[in-house]
Design an enzyme around this catalytic site. Sequence first.
Site, short mmCIF file in Angstrom:
data_model
loop_
_atom_site.label_atom_id
_atom_site.label_comp_id
_atom_site.label_asym_id
_atom_site.label_seq_id
_atom_site.Cartn_x
_atom_site.Cartn_y
_atom_site.Cartn_z
N GLY A 174 8.75 1.33 8.42
CA GLY A 174 7.73 2.31 8.76
C GLY A 174 7.57 2.49 10.26
N ARG A 215 -3.43 -5.26 6.86
CA ARG A 215 -4.56 -5.87 7.58
C ARG A 215 -5.87 -5.13 7.33
NH1 ARG A 215 -2.40 -9.24 11.98
NH2 ARG A 215 -0.18 -9.12 11.60
N HIS A 234 0.87 -1.18 0.00
CA HIS A 234 0.00 0.00 0.00
C HIS A 234 0.90 1.23 0.00
CE1 HIS A 234 1.06 0.10 4.21
NE2 HIS A 234 0.57 -1.12 4.38
N HIS A 258 4.06 1.28 2.20
CA HIS A 258 5.25 0.62 1.65
C HIS A 258 5.87 1.47 0.55
CE1 HIS A 258 2.81 -3.04 2.91
NE2 HIS A 258 3.95 -3.23 3.55
N GLN A 307 7.02 -15.15 12.35
CA GLN A 307 6.62 -14.00 13.18
C GLN A 307 5.13 -14.00 13.51
OE1 GLN A 307 8.00 -11.12 10.03
NE2 GLN A 307 6.28 -9.89 10.78
O1 PAF Z 1 6.92 -5.09 8.78
C1 PAF Z 1 6.84 -6.14 8.10
O2 PAF Z 1 6.15 -6.19 7.07
C2 PAF Z 1 7.59 -7.38 8.55
O3 PAF Z 1 7.59 -7.48 9.93
C3 PAF Z 1 9.01 -7.46 7.98
C4 PAF Z 1 9.90 -6.34 8.49
C5 PAF Z 1 8.96 -7.42 6.47
C6 PAF Z 1 9.66 -8.78 8.41
O4 PAF Z 1 8.93 -9.87 7.94
#
Ligand code: PAF
Length: 280
Positions: A149, A189, A34, A37, A61
């Site tokens: 970000g 999200r 989006h 980014h 994660q």
């Molecule tokens: O912020 C994110 O999208 C993720 O946490 C990252 C930094 C790409 C690591 O997977």
Amino acid sequence: MNVFTSKTELTKFLEQERIKDKNIGFVPTMGALHQGHLSLIQESRKRTNLTVCSIYVNPTQFNVKSDLENYPRNTEKDIELLVSENCDVCFLPNTNDVYPNGVSKLLEINLSGLDKRMEGERRSGHFDGVVTVVNNLFEIINPDIAFFGEKDFQQLAVIRKMTQVLNMNVEIVGCPIIREPDGLAMSSRNERLTRHERLAATFIYNTLLATKNLNGSIQEKKDFVIKQFENHALFKLDYFDITSEKNLTACIEEPSKLTRAFIAAFIGKVRLIDNIALNN
Ligand code: PAF
């Protein structure tokens, strides 16, 4: 734009570019791109002469399986957006390349407790997965500067710490939160919100703004936020915290240094986070 799916091909390409004295900017993402980014890509293009964006939904994660399964994926559209921003390289790695030692082998480093509060407390193991994937991607790409970000402000602090602890030769640049016109922080999200939830979601930012403008003690600000959420039909507060910007420790008294307010809240099945600087 060059699109690489293989680590070997990418590293070969980057070696050639480095010989030409190019400095490399890196924007790691999990896709569903989006404007937030894209603002990182734009910043990288301003500060470096070759920008690499990775798209990889990092399994380690996510502490909730359904969250990983439901994470929005749209690589074709992501590539179109990267092309429109004149990004130089898109890296779409596979898990073997990112985790050569397997996904159960996570980086173990002392992050001085930055990873233990707020998101770290609610999402067990989350930052172990984040630092591992970012470290592994840094090893492949070897960037001069990497861009993150401020919406994930704690993640930014954790990654800065990781680069200090591991003595890495990479500059970490934090970029401002990009918001929708009604104030909702842009996030992949948000795509999962129903129309009704999306309209209501501006409540998080409005509450942060009201907290910032409230002339009261830290406790009064906290009480205010808790009450706002108690009175809201759709939102359930996960946490509200006011911390120092530097080490993310909780502020109890009126702060003298830079502080930030953080919110995490559920609306329906979606968990949203946001934050705001309080003293500027
Ligand atoms: O912020 C994110 O999208 C993720 O946490 C990252 C930094 C790409 C690591 O997977």
